[in-house]
Design a protein around this motif. Sequence first.
Motif, short mmCIF file in Angstrom:
data_model
loop_
_atom_site.label_atom_id
_atom_site.label_comp_id
_atom_site.label_asym_id
_atom_site.label_seq_id
_atom_site.Cartn_x
_atom_site.Cartn_y
_atom_site.Cartn_z
N PHE A 307 45.58 -0.05 98.50
CA PHE A 307 46.72 -0.51 97.70
C PHE A 307 48.02 0.14 98.17
CE2 PHE A 307 43.08 -0.98 94.73
CZ PHE A 307 43.12 -2.37 94.62
N PHE A 350 54.61 -1.96 93.67
CA PHE A 350 53.68 -3.05 93.96
C PHE A 350 54.31 -4.39 93.58
CE2 PHE A 350 51.33 0.81 92.88
CZ PHE A 350 50.64 1.02 94.06
N PRO A 358 46.34 -2.06 90.61
CA PRO A 358 47.70 -1.53 90.49
C PRO A 358 48.32 -1.75 89.11
CG PRO A 358 47.44 -2.64 92.59
CD PRO A 358 46.21 -2.94 91.79
#
Length: 427
Positions: A307, A350, A358
């Motif tokens: 991520f 994000f 996330p």
Amino acid sequence: MFADLGKYGLVGVLAALLHAFILLALSGLGFYLPLANLLALLSASIWSFVAHSRFSFKKQTGGRLFPRPWLALQLIVNVVLSILLPIALGAFARSLAATVLLVLTPTVVNYLVWNSAARHTARLHSLPKPDFVLPVRFHADDLGLAKFVNEAIFELFDRHQLDSASLMVSAPALEHALAGWRRRPQMELALHLVLTEGPPTAPVHLIPDLVDGKGNLCLGFGFLLMASVMPLSRSRRLFQQIGIEIQAQISKYKQLTGRTSFSLDGHQHVHLLPIVWRQLLRLPPSMRPTWIRTINEPWPPGLAYKFWLSALGHGGVVKSLVLKYLNSVITPVLATEQISTNGSFSGVLFTGRMAGAPLAACLKKLRQVSVSSASTPSLLLVHPAFIDGDRPSNLEVIDPSYHLSRRFYASPWRQREFESLACLIRK
């Protein structure tokens, strides 16, 4: 700052030796020097991340690893150094002295980074956990951009998964957005200030420097950022035209909503740019917003590396760092001017991919962050939309004048954000 310098020096020497060994080995194999230096630096950085966490600064960290965003920050700084230093050295880059410089410069910079990471880790684990779940407001941008965006926002509000949205007052689906909002009077609304795309609200002849040949707003975030640091004597004309467009959007928003007081944020976060917020503060009291969004974004722990790599690749990390700096400038100004703002924020790191892990990690982090009693609840920003296979592509539906938003909303991530938020347990 210089505690445990001996341990740091030992780890640093080993990291420098590892860097030098890999650099010389790859150079000897004929690797392009900037690439060789980059690979050597990445290897030394990972070693430093683990060793400094668990050895050099063990007193501060308790043997825990630094939060992963510090590795990302250190890598960004060092990648820039590894690319620019060999280029700057030019013909001398392969000399012994240059090799020493290539190794020692990141070592000095890294001490500053890791020392800050150690202090942050110590503070992180010394903070008392709150006895209650702190409130978080869920917010969506771009209401009015297109019907499929409006529909997703209203659907989430009806499911009690969204609290507020930001309205674009000159967007193509404005009437559809207003009709939906009027059926939901409890939905909080803010003005979404747009300066980078789409048609302006002010007459084009009054703002010629803000528009392109087709009469659409065209100045990007980077251009406006550069204009913010220019002397006023050089940017005065642009500054005045931005003020005209801001006043036009505020007037239209108040007319459409019937609100005398209002909240404000910006498309692509342009409201954080000095050339924009300085105009906001010059407005008469009747036109000034009572609340402005700030981007005080904590980095959530516990996420898998994939991520963070995605956030790096899509520019979220760099964007977050830039906005953090701009945020640090505007926050004290808002306090002085008695303009309210949110306590904390998530949605830039994000951005465009606030779904799944996330989204959950950011929400968890926001619930743990202490906020000032003078602030409004922390804010989690999303950009949901429907992707419907039975109708034309979202890329085709959005007005071409919104060139920055067309590809963003054609992405399947818009639907993923909607689905993740729809099934998220908020309480």
